[in-house]
Design a protein around this motif. Structure first.
Motif, mmCIF file in Angstrom:
data_model
loop_
_atom_site.group_PDB
_atom_site.id
_atom_site.type_symbol
_atom_site.label_atom_id
_atom_site.label_comp_id
_atom_site.label_asym_id
_atom_site.label_seq_id
_atom_site.Cartn_x
_atom_site.Cartn_y
_atom_site.Cartn_z
ATOM 1 N N GLU A 1 0.824 -1.205 0.000
ATOM 2 C CA GLU A 1 0.000 0.000 0.000
ATOM 3 C C GLU A 1 0.860 1.259 0.000
ATOM 4 O O GLU A 1 0.546 2.250 -0.683
ATOM 5 N N ASP A 2 1.977 1.226 0.782
ATOM 6 C CA ASP A 2 2.871 2.381 0.806
ATOM 7 C C ASP A 2 3.553 2.572 -0.545
ATOM 8 O O ASP A 2 3.727 3.701 -1.015
ATOM 9 N N VAL A 3 3.938 1.466 -1.166
ATOM 10 C CA VAL A 3 4.590 1.553 -2.472
ATOM 11 C C VAL A 3 3.640 2.145 -3.507
ATOM 12 O O VAL A 3 4.004 3.054 -4.265
ATOM 13 N N ARG A 4 2.415 1.653 -3.542
ATOM 14 C CA ARG A 4 1.451 2.137 -4.536
ATOM 15 C C ARG A 4 1.129 3.610 -4.322
ATOM 16 O O ARG A 4 0.986 4.379 -5.278
ATOM 17 N N GLU A 5 1.027 4.005 -3.056
ATOM 18 C CA GLU A 5 0.739 5.407 -2.769
ATOM 19 C C GLU A 5 1.893 6.300 -3.215
ATOM 20 O O GLU A 5 1.680 7.379 -3.787
ATOM 21 N N ALA A 6 3.133 5.862 -2.973
ATOM 22 C CA ALA A 6 4.288 6.653 -3.391
ATOM 23 C C ALA A 6 4.390 6.727 -4.915
ATOM 24 O O ALA A 6 4.712 7.782 -5.478
ATOM 25 N N LEU A 7 4.107 5.631 -5.597
ATOM 26 C CA LEU A 7 4.154 5.636 -7.057
ATOM 27 C C LEU A 7 3.093 6.553 -7.639
ATOM 28 O O LEU A 7 3.348 7.291 -8.600
ATOM 29 N N ARG A 8 1.907 6.518 -7.066
ATOM 30 C CA ARG A 8 0.835 7.392 -7.548
ATOM 31 C C ARG A 8 1.184 8.861 -7.311
ATOM 32 O O ARG A 8 0.940 9.720 -8.172
ATOM 33 N N GLY A 9 1.764 9.164 -6.156
ATOM 34 C CA GLY A 9 2.171 10.537 -5.894
ATOM 35 C C GLY A 9 3.216 11.023 -6.875
ATOM 36 O O GLY A 9 3.172 12.167 -7.343
ATOM 37 N N ALA A 10 4.181 10.154 -7.202
ATOM 38 C CA ALA A 10 5.204 10.536 -8.175
ATOM 39 C C ALA A 10 4.601 10.711 -9.569
ATOM 40 O O ALA A 10 5.023 11.583 -10.334
ATOM 41 N N PHE A 11 3.630 9.876 -9.909
ATOM 42 C CA PHE A 11 2.929 9.993 -11.198
ATOM 43 C C PHE A 11 2.241 11.350 -11.300
ATOM 44 O O PHE A 11 2.382 12.070 -12.304
ATOM 45 N N ASP A 12 1.507 11.734 -10.263
ATOM 46 C CA ASP A 12 0.819 13.030 -10.279
ATOM 47 C C ASP A 12 1.812 14.180 -10.328
ATOM 48 O O ASP A 12 1.626 15.155 -11.070
ATOM 49 N N SER A 13 2.882 14.075 -9.549
ATOM 50 C CA SER A 13 3.870 15.149 -9.507
ATOM 51 C C SER A 13 4.575 15.313 -10.846
ATOM 52 O O SER A 13 4.864 16.436 -11.273
ATOM 53 N N PHE A 14 4.828 14.205 -11.530
ATOM 54 C CA PHE A 14 5.517 14.285 -12.820
ATOM 55 C C PHE A 14 4.694 15.082 -13.823
ATOM 56 O O PHE A 14 5.211 15.989 -14.483
ATOM 57 N N PHE A 15 3.412 14.761 -13.943
ATOM 58 C CA PHE A 15 2.583 15.441 -14.941
ATOM 59 C C PHE A 15 2.176 16.842 -14.489
ATOM 60 O O PHE A 15 2.052 17.745 -15.325
ATOM 61 N N ASN A 16 1.987 17.044 -13.199
ATOM 62 C CA ASN A 16 1.560 18.362 -12.721
ATOM 63 C C ASN A 16 2.712 19.356 -12.670
ATOM 64 O O ASN A 16 2.567 20.500 -13.116
ATOM 65 N N ASP A 17 3.851 18.926 -12.126
ATOM 66 C CA ASP A 17 4.931 19.853 -11.821
ATOM 67 C C ASP A 17 6.108 19.745 -12.786
ATOM 68 O O ASP A 17 6.643 20.767 -13.222
ATOM 69 N N HIS A 18 6.513 18.525 -13.108
ATOM 70 C CA HIS A 18 7.737 18.365 -13.893
ATOM 71 C C HIS A 18 7.545 18.778 -15.351
ATOM 72 O O HIS A 18 8.358 19.537 -15.893
ATOM 73 N N ILE A 19 6.501 18.268 -16.013
ATOM 74 C CA ILE A 19 6.290 18.619 -17.416
ATOM 75 C C ILE A 19 5.102 19.546 -17.611
ATOM 76 O O ILE A 19 4.853 20.008 -18.733
ATOM 77 N N GLY A 20 4.360 19.835 -16.560
ATOM 78 C CA GLY A 20 3.251 20.775 -16.668
ATOM 79 C C GLY A 20 2.149 20.318 -17.594
ATOM 80 O O GLY A 20 1.641 21.097 -18.397
ATOM 81 N N ARG A 21 1.759 19.032 -17.503
ATOM 82 C CA ARG A 21 0.689 18.499 -18.352
ATOM 83 C C ARG A 21 -0.386 17.825 -17.479
ATOM 84 O O ARG A 21 -0.616 16.620 -17.610
ATOM 85 N N PRO A 22 -1.032 18.553 -16.576
ATOM 86 C CA PRO A 22 -2.068 17.903 -15.760
ATOM 87 C C PRO A 22 -3.218 17.364 -16.595
ATOM 88 O O PRO A 22 -3.879 16.400 -16.210
#
Length: 760
Positions: free
Chosen positions: A623-644
């Protein structure tokens, strides 16, 4: 350049219709390919076919599309009009009368019109005396009257009509002389024809268009219109236009500023002698075209919105229902017709009205019932003859898919279960059903995120086999090769004028060749951010325009993206759970490791309120792994490449994959050993077996490398078995039919040795 100085209708076009009640012509059914041998003249909505009992009450006629009303207005105030956009389509409009198609009345039957016929109807209603059109097929300008009264064509048109008539007579005489006069006459005819060819080259043709334009614009009335349907052919948008084409465009610009409305009889506002330029893309116009001139009105013809596609769908459904009634005596209810029209409107997203009519012809040709018009739309769009998602084989594969994929990808039951749910939705035809967006989305989309070596690529391969067959493989794109901005051209093709334009793109070519395929975009986070814009259109509309301007459809494709985003993310763990770990990554049983067990150091850990922060490892809760992966997924598209917006396109298609645990090592090891024995059998014709003791050594070695996931297990087999076995077989090659048993594995790291027993 023939000028037809008589007649009442437009030249024959793809949707020919007569404008006088007494005119006899083909029925609408015959014109569109729906006619049966018993069919007679038929108009859409005619009273000869009684309305169903449950038919809705008549609705008021909808106003003409905005672009037609704008065109009608522009006739009286602009001497030149540029029509751009969806200009090659067909338009369903009320049958025109003295007020033209712009005047909507509830009782007027619906008819299909080409753009030229729309222009003709509006010009007739405005009192134009004639229209002329440049014909690329006949290499001449063709003119026809719009008025019943006397009308005098411009001198330029009359003179060129006489010249064309004379040329036709001379050509006929040459052909007759060639037939009757023998070889000498044939040679003379060929010489004469060569001389004529010199006069009919492109420059001469453009010069004649210029002369006709001058005569048309200076005509004193009644008004006359000149249609130039392929304006982009006059020059290139990337370089200066020269010769007669430049002279034509300069003349057109001056005529636009000097033109005056025709003289009228004082009863109303008179129009101009209008030049209608037609081009699909405004950016394709020559650089010298006076696009900013105040004398030019630019009118964009849009793609048909849903209400127009629904009207086109109803038009097709009624024609098909009439055909079925004539052939088989079947009567479709109003509810069935409305439902079929709505389904066709949804499945034809991105199509023009002309394409929807073609879908109807295809449905009639294949004998599809009204309930399956969406299949005809899919067939027209991607060319797949049958819907593979509706076949029993695919449905059975998906039904048994969880067990199948768990055999292909070991240790990922959660990811496999999520994958099967997505493909059950695809097989049921409910992809995107929860939204009002395009129903032409890809059949399935997966975003697989997880550590290296956990089976992301293997899961993609398993999906391809499950859907397309055991010999199928995904079409793979390693996105680390597309880290540069210009790499975008590799996927869709270079734009016109650049090197490699004619070759097309790797992605678009692959989908065009294989409309139903599994596309694997490996390590998507390594791609340049600009490439992500391509996937916005693919995931939303299921289509993409390549560098040559052609549309490629992804409707029947499965898109799989892989990434290890978030594996290095920090997570908070209770101090107590961390301190309970006692063994190290060097332990031979692969048990719970200490602080260094997941590759972290004490400096990477941070105590805070009874907890400490460190990177993800296989010792974390799933559960912790999946939550961390999902957070990184959201952060990548929202913040890193700016494609929410792209993140939202994936929806619930994000599938996290867990770390490989020790209990998954034995089946992965057995699978790897099976591959080795199969290769020995294939290459050497020998049978290889591994005894229990060396198998246990391999298991311990695999557990020691488990931080690298399933790839660590494979690496352990390579180091401890394949390498020493290769040395054995190199020095003493195997004989066909020989038995080779591995009795023991000794050593460590790269210094492994085998104890081997061999016999025939």
């Amino acid at each position: 350049m023939a000028a037809d100085t008589g007649g009442t209708g437009a030249p024959d076009g793809p949707f020919r219709k007569e404008h006088t009640p007494s005119a006899a012509g083909p029925s609408e059914e015959a014109a569109h390919g729906y006619a049966t041998p018993e069919a007679t003249a038929y108009e859409y909505g005619a009273p000869e076919e009684p309305a169903p009992e449950d038919a809705p009450p008549p609705q008021p006629a909808a106003p003409a599309p905005a672009w037609i009303r704008e065109l009608d207005m522009a006739l009286t105030v602009y001497p030149q009009i540029l029509l751009t956009g969806n200009v090659r389509d067909v338009f369903l409009l009320p049958e025109d009368d003295e007020d033209g198609v712009v005047a909507a009345e509830p009782d007027r039957p619906i008819m299909p019109y080409s753009l030229e016929e729309v222009v003709e109807s509006l010009c007739r209603a405005r009192g134009y005396g004639a229209l002329a059109r440049q014909s690329m097929v006949d290499d001449r300008v063709i003119a026809w009257k719009l008025t019943e009264g006397p009308f005098t064509m411009p001198d330029a048109l009359r003179r060129m009509a006489e010249e064309d008539a004379r040329n036709e007579r001379e050509r006929a005489e040459r052909e007759r002389a060639q037939r009757d006069g023998g070889p000498a006459a044939a040679r003379r005819a060929d010489e004469d024809e060569d001389e004529d060819d010199e006069d009919d080259d492109i420059e001469a043709g453009i010069s004649r268009i210029r002369e006709i334009m001058i005569g048309t614009v200076r005509h004193t009335g009644p008004a006359i219109g000149l249609i130039i349907p392929y304006t982009a052919r006059l020059g290139s948008p990337r370089g200066p236009v020269a010769g007669e084409a430049a002279r034509l465009l300069a003349t057109a610009e001056e005529l636009g500023h000097t033109a005056r409305p025709v003289r009228g009889d004082g009863t109303g506002v008179t129009p101009y002698n209008t030049v209608f330029w037609v081009v699909e893309k405004q950016e394709d116009l020559p650089l010298e075209f006076a696009i900013g001139s105040r004398a030019l009105r630019v009118i964009t013809v849009p793609e048909p919105p849903q209400d127009q596609r629904r009207a086109a769908g109803r038009y097709v459904v009624d024609l098909l229902a009439r055909r079925r009634r004539a052939e088989a005596g079947e009567q479709a209810s109003e509810a069935e017709r409305a439902q079929a029209a709505e389904a066709l409107a949804r499945s034809s997203y991105g199509m023009g009205v002309g394409e929807i009519l073609a879908v109807g012809r295809m449905a009639a040709d294949r004998g599809l019932p009204l309930s399956r018009l969406d299949e005809a739309a899919r067939l027209y769009r991607v060319g797949v003859l049958d819907n593979p998602w509706a076949t029993r084989a695919v449905r059975e594969n998906i039904l048994d898919g969880e067990a199948y994929l768990n055999g292909q990808v070991i240790g990922q039951p959660h990811a496999v279960r999520r994958t099967i749910e997505i493909f059950m939705r695809s097989a049921a035809g409910l992809t995107g059903a929860q939204s009002s967006s395009s129903p032409s989305r890809p059949r399935g989309t997966l975003f697989l995120s997880g550590p290296t070596g956990v089976g992301k690529t293997e899961l993609a391969k398993g999906v391809a086999k499950m859907i397309l067959g055991e010999d199928a493989r995904p079409i793979r794109f390693d996105m680390s090769e597309f880290a540069e901005e210009h790499a975008r051209d590799r996927l869709i093709g270079a734009p016109p004028g650049f090197v490699g334009h004619s070759a097309g793109g790797e992605l678009t070519n692959a989908v065009r060749a294989h409309p139903m395929s599994v596309l694997l975009f490996d390590e998507i986070d390594k791609a340049h951010p600009r490439l992500f814009d391509l996937f916005l259109q693919i995931l939303e509309d299921g289509r993409l325009t390549d560098g040559q301007g052609a549309t490629v459809h992804f409707t029947e494709c499965v898109l799989i993206f892989t990434s290890n985003l978030g594996v290095s993310a920090e997570v908070i763990r209770p101090r107590k759970r961390r301190s309970a770990r006692a063994d190290t990554p060097g332990s031979t049983d692969g048990g719970e490791g200490g602080p260094g067990g997941d590759g972290e150091s004490a400096g990477e850990q941070e105590a805070a309120g009874g907890s400490r922060r460190s990177r993800l490892s296989r010792h974390d809760k799933p559960e912790d792994v999946r939550e961390a992966l999902r957070g990184a997924f959201d952060s990548f598209f929202n913040d890193h490449i700016g494609r929410p917006e792209l993140r939202n396109r994936f929806g619930d298609s994000f599938v996290p994959m867990d770390f490989i645990q020790p209990e998954s090592v034995p089946p992965i090891l057995d699978k790897a050993l099976e591959s080795v024995t199969g290769r020995v059998r294939e290459v050497h014709g020998a049978e290889l077996t591994v005894a229990d003791d060396p198998w246990e050594v391999l298991r311990v070695e695999a557990n020691r490398r488990l931080d690298h996931g399933g790839r660590g297990v494979v690496t352990a087999v390579e180091s401890a078995l394949v390498n020493p076995l290769s040395r054995e077989l190199f020095h003493q090659p195997a004989r066909p039919g020989e038995h080779i048993e591995i009795e023991a594995v000794d050593g460590q790291d790269e210094a492994y040795t085998l104890k081997v027993r061999r016999w025939m």
